[in-house]
Design an enzyme around this catalytic site. Structure first.
Site, PDB file in Angstrom:
ATOM      1  N   GLU A 165     -32.045  16.676   1.209  1.00 57.43           N
ATOM      2  CA  GLU A 165     -31.364  15.740   2.094  1.00 57.43           C
ATOM      3  C   GLU A 165     -30.706  16.460   3.271  1.00 57.43           C
ATOM      4  OE1 GLU A 165     -28.806  13.266  -0.370  1.00 57.43           O
ATOM      5  OE2 GLU A 165     -30.033  13.788  -2.116  1.00 57.43           O
ATOM      6  N   HIS A 200     -31.175  10.584   2.813  1.00 55.97           N
ATOM      7  CA  HIS A 200     -31.245  10.864   1.373  1.00 55.97           C
ATOM      8  C   HIS A 200     -32.722  10.815   0.950  1.00 55.97           C
ATOM      9  CE1 HIS A 200     -30.608  10.709  -2.893  1.00 55.97           C
ATOM     10  NE2 HIS A 200     -29.366  10.254  -2.857  1.00 55.97           N
TER      11      HIS A 200
END
EC number: 5.1.3.15
Length: 302
Positions: free
Chosen positions: A274, A170
Site C-alpha cells: 500500500e 490499499h
C-alpha cells in the site's frame, strides 16, 4: 445518473462504457489497445487491471466481496481517506475513513493522445460527511489506464482552517503463491509491526517474505517497490509520489477464515502493498491548497 445517462455523457466509443456491475452497482469498463480495467463508482475503486497480452490480472478481487451501499469492496485498489487505520480520535468512526463505502461522482473521461484512457472521479463534502468529519474538501481521483495503471488522489481544502489527513491506496495484488512471493525495496527500513494488535518497531533486514500474518507500516521508504511473483513469472513494480510510508499486509489463514468477504484460502493468492501516508507521515492541508498521493503499477516479465 443512470447507466444510460452516464453513457450518453461520458462513454468513449470502443474504449469505455458504463455497465451495471455486481449488486447492480454502476461500473466503468475500459478495454483499449493497452489494457482492460473495471472501476466501481461505489468506493471510486479500481477492481481489475490487466495489461494487454498479460494472462493474469494485476489486482486481486475476492469472489465473496460485498457489493452494496455502506460496504467496502474487498480487493482492487480501495481508497483510505481521510484517515488510515482506526479512527484517530477514537470516536468509533469507520476504520480507513468514509470514502471507500460510498458513491463517487464521474467528473470526466478522456481518450488521451498516447492511447491511454483517463477517468476522473470526485467527492465533495456534504452534511453527511461533515457529520463524520467536519471539514470542507474536494477529493479527486485520476485513474489512467494504459500499459501502466496510474492513480492520483488529490485532496483540496475548500474550508477556512488547516486539516490533517492520513490516507492510502490499499491495493490488493494478485499473486500465484504467497510462499513464492517477495516484496523488494524495503530492505533496511524500520517498520511498525501491527500483527496481532502489536505496535513494536523493527527493522527489515532483507526482502519481505510472508509465512504468517503480516501487518506492517514501513517508515521512510523509497519511491519504488517491487512484488516478485515467481509463481506467475512476473514482477509488479510500484512507484509512488507524495508518500513516505508503505504498508505490507497479508491476513494469513486465521483472519482469512474470520473474514466473511474472503475465501478461507485467499491469503495464498494476495498481498497488499500500500502506498500510504500513515503513522507519523501525516499530511497538513492548508486552506486553498492541495496535496497529491500518486501510485503507478506496471508488470515486468521475469
Amino acid at each position: 445518473m443512470t447507466i444510460e445517462e452516464l453513457n450518453t455523457k461520458y462513454k468513449i466509443a470502443g474504449q469505455l462504457e458504463f455497465i451495471a456491475g455486481n449488486g447492480g452497482l454502476p461500473m466503468i469498463r475500459v478495454n483499449n489497445a493497452k489494457a482492460a480495467a473495471l472501476i466501481s463508482l461505489h468506493a471510486g475503486q479500481v477492481l481489475s487491471y490487466q495489461p494487454a497480452g498479460e494472462p493474469e490480472d494485476v489486482l486481486f478481487l475476492s469472489e465473496k466481496a460485498y457489493y452494496q451501499d455502506g460496504k467496502a469492496i474487498k480487493g482492487g485498489a480501495p481508497i483510505c481517506w481521510p484517515w488510515f487505520g482506526a479512527d484517530p480520535e477514537g470516536k468509533g468512526r469507520p476504520g480507513h475513513g468514509f470514502v471507500r463505502n460510498r458513491a463517487w461522482n464521474v467528473v470526466a473521461t478522456e481518450a488521451m493522445n498516447n492511447g491511454d484512457v483517463k477517468v476522473t472521479l470526485g467527492l465533495v463534502d456534504t452534511p453527511d460527511t461533515r457529520a463524520i468529519w467536519p471539514q470542507s474538501f474536494s477529493l479527486l481521483q485520476e485513474i489512467v489506464i494504459g500499459a501502466t495503471l496510474n492513480l492520483s488522489l488529490i485532496t483540496r481544502n475548500t474550508g477556512k482552517e488547516t486539516f490533517s489527513i492520513t490516507q492510502a491506496f490499499h491495493t490488493y495484488f494478485k499473486v500465484g503463491d504467497i510462499a513464492r512471493t517477495k516484496v523488494l525495496g524495503l530492505e533496511g527500513c524500520e517498520y511498525i509491526d501491527k500483527a496481532g494488535g502489536g505496535n513494536e518497531q523493527k527493522r527489515q533486514s532483507d526482502a519481505v517474505t510472508i509465512e504468517s500474518e503480516v501487518d506492517r507500516i514501513y517508515l521512510d521508504v523509497g519511491n519504488t517497490l517491487t512484488i516478485d511473483d515467481s509463481a506467475l513469472n512476473r514482477r509488479i513494480q510500484i512507484t509512488s509520489q507524495g508518500s513516505k510510508t508503505a504498508v505490507v499486509w497479508n491476513p494469513w489463514e486465521k483472519i482469512s477464515k474470520e473474514m466473511a468477504d474472503l475465501e478461507d484460502t485467499d491469503y495464498q493468492r494476495l498481498v497488499c502493498v500500500e502506498t500510504t501516508n500513515a503513522a507519523n507521515d501525516v499530511v497538513e492541508v492548508a486552506p486553498g491548497s492541495e496535496c497529491r498521493l500518486i501510485a503507478s503499477y506496471r508488470v515486468i516479465r521475469n
